[in-house]
Design a protein around this motif. Structure first.
Motif: not given
Ligand code: SF4
Length: 366
Positions: A51, A80-81, A84, A214, A279, A303, A307-308
C-alpha cells in the motif's frame, strides 16, 4: 491550490463529486498501473508494504500533473500507516516536488475533523455548502457499493463471462457523470435492474468464498490482480464485508455514538487473539471464525511484510474452525499467473471437499 490524492479502487469518484461542488481543482492521477508500481517501488524503502509503494506511485503521478496539495490517509494505531504521510512527503520533497502533504487522520478526528479539513482546502467555504457537497459524495459512494454487491453475485453465475464486469464499468462511469440525486438514484436502479436481467446458469450452485485481509489490498483491484473477477470466472461467489461505504458509515457516524460494527468480529476472534494487533489482523482472524459455516473457503489478502496480517496468517491454521483459508501475499513480485494457479488449486480443493461431503458450509436445502 491543486488537490490530489492516491487511488483506492473507485474512491476518486465520490471525492471528485465532493470537490467539484466546492469548486476545488481536483487532479486525478492515472488509475493505478504498472508505471505507478514501478515509481513506487523505485522510490520506497524496500521492506515497506505494497500500500505504501502504490500510494507513493499515485502521489508522484499526481504531482507530475501539477497537484501541489496532497491528501493522504493516516492515523494512529500499531502499524506503519501512521508514518506513511510524513515519509512520503519527505520522498516527494527529495524528488524535487514542491508539495504540501495533508494527513487525513479520519480515525482520530472522525467526521468533524474530516469536514474541517475539507473546509480548509475549500478556501473556507460555508458549512452549508461543505455539508451538501459531502452528502452528495457519500450518496455516490453508497450507490457504487450497492451495485458492486450485485455484481459479486452475478459474476459467479452469468452465462457469458465478463457481462457483469462490463455493466459494472459502465455503471461506475455513469455514476461519475451523475450531477444530481435524481439521476444518481435512476442510474443505480437501472444498473441493478440490468444486472438482474443478465442471463444466468440455472444449474449453477456457486462456491462461496469470503475475501478478508488488509483494507487497501482488499479494496484496490490492481494490488490483487482483480481477484474477485478471477474468482467469478471460476464460478465462485465472493462475499466481502469490507466496503468503503460501510467503513465510512461506521467510522464517521456510528463509532462516535458507541456503535462498533467490529465488536462481533473481535468477540469471535477472542479464543485465539485477545487484542488489537494493528491494521486489520484481528478482524481477519475473527472473520474466519465468524463465517466458518457460511463460506466454503476464505481468501486472506496480506501485504508482504505487513505485521498484523502475518500474525493473523499464523493463527488461522490453528483454529478449531476448519474452513480452508488461502493467504495471498501481495507485493511487487506477485504475478497474474501465480495468483491464477493458486486460485484454481484452491477452488479445486473446495470442490473436492464438497464432493466428499465434508465441506464446512451448512447448505440450506429447499
Ligand atoms: S496494515 Fe499492514 S499493509 Fe496496511 S499499512 Fe499497516 S503494515 Fe502496511
Amino acid at each position: 491550490m491543486r488537490v490530489g490524492m492516491p487511488h483506492m479502487g473507485s474512491l476518486y469518484i465520490p471525492f471528485k463529486a465532493l470537490f467539484q461542488r466546492l469548486n476545488i481543482d481536483f487532479v486525478i492521477p492515472p488509475l493505478t498501473n504498472q508505471r505507478t508500481l514501478s515509481l513506487g517501488v523505485k522510490h520506497s524503502p524496500e521492506g515497506l508494504c505494497i500500500p505504501f509503494k502504490l500510494t507513493l506511485g499515485n502521489l508522484i503521478e499526481v504531482a507530475e500533473l501539477g497537484a501541489d496539495t496532497l491528501l493522504m490517509p493516516g492515523g494512529y494505531g500499531t502499524c506503519r500507516l501512521g508514518y506513511y504521510a510524513k515519509t512520503q512527503e519527505q520522498i516527494l520533497h527529495d524528488l524535487g516536488y514542491n508539495i504540501e502533504m495533508i494527513q487525513l487522520g479520519v480515525s482520530e478526528h472522525k467526521l468533524f475533523g474530516l469536514l474541517k479539513l475539507i473546509k480548509r482546502v475549500a478556501n473556507n467555504a460555508p458549512w452549508s455548502k461543505i455539508i451538501s457537497a459531502f452528502r452528495f459524495g457519500l450518496s455516490k459512494m453508497n450507490a457504487m457499493d450497492r451495485i458492486e454487491r450485485a455484481v459479486q453475485k452475478v459474476r459467479a453465475v452469468e452465462l457469458v463471462k465478463g457481462t457483469a464486469n462490463q455493466l459494472f464499468a459502465r455503471a461506475m462511469s455513469t455514476i461519475d457523470n451523475a450531477d444530481d440525486y435524481r439521476t444518481l438514484k435512476k442510474v443505480e436502479a437501472d444498473y441493478i435492474d440490468q444486472l438482474n436481467q443478465v442471463a444466468k446458469d440455472p444449474e449453477a450452485r456457486p462456491m462461496i468464498v469470503g475475501i478478508t485481509g488488509e483494507f487497501y489490498v482488499v479494496l484496490e483491484p490492481f494490488s490483487n490482480f482483480d481477484i474477485e473477477s478471477e474468482l467469478g470466472k471460476l464460478g465462485v461467489e465472493v462475499r466481502r464485508i469490507t466496503f468503503i461505504s460501510e467503513w465510512t458509515k461506521f467510522s464517521l457516524f456510528l463509532n462516535p455514538l458507541g456503535v462498533n460494527e467490529k465488536d462481533r468480529i473481535h468477540k469471535a476472534a477472542l479464543p485465539y487473539l485477545k487484542r488489537d494487533i494493528g491494521g486489520d489482523g484481528w478482524e481477519s482472524v475473527g472473520e474466519k471464525v465468524l463465517h466458518n459455516k457460511e463460506y466454503d473457503g476464505m481468501i486472506h489478502l496480506a501485504p508482504f511484510t505487513c505485521m498484523p496480517e502475518i500474525i493473523a496468517q499464523n493463527i488461522m491454521p490453528s483454529t478449531k474452525e476448519n474452513m480452508p483459508v488461502l493467504t495471498i501475499l501481495c507485493d511487487e513480485q506477485l504475478t497474474k499467473t501465480g495468483i491464477l494457479t493458486r486460485l484454481e488449486a484452491f477452488v479445486d480443493l473446495l470442490e473436492r471437499k464438497q464432493r466428499l461431503g465434508n465441506n464446512n458450509r451448512q447448505r440450506v436445502t429447499a
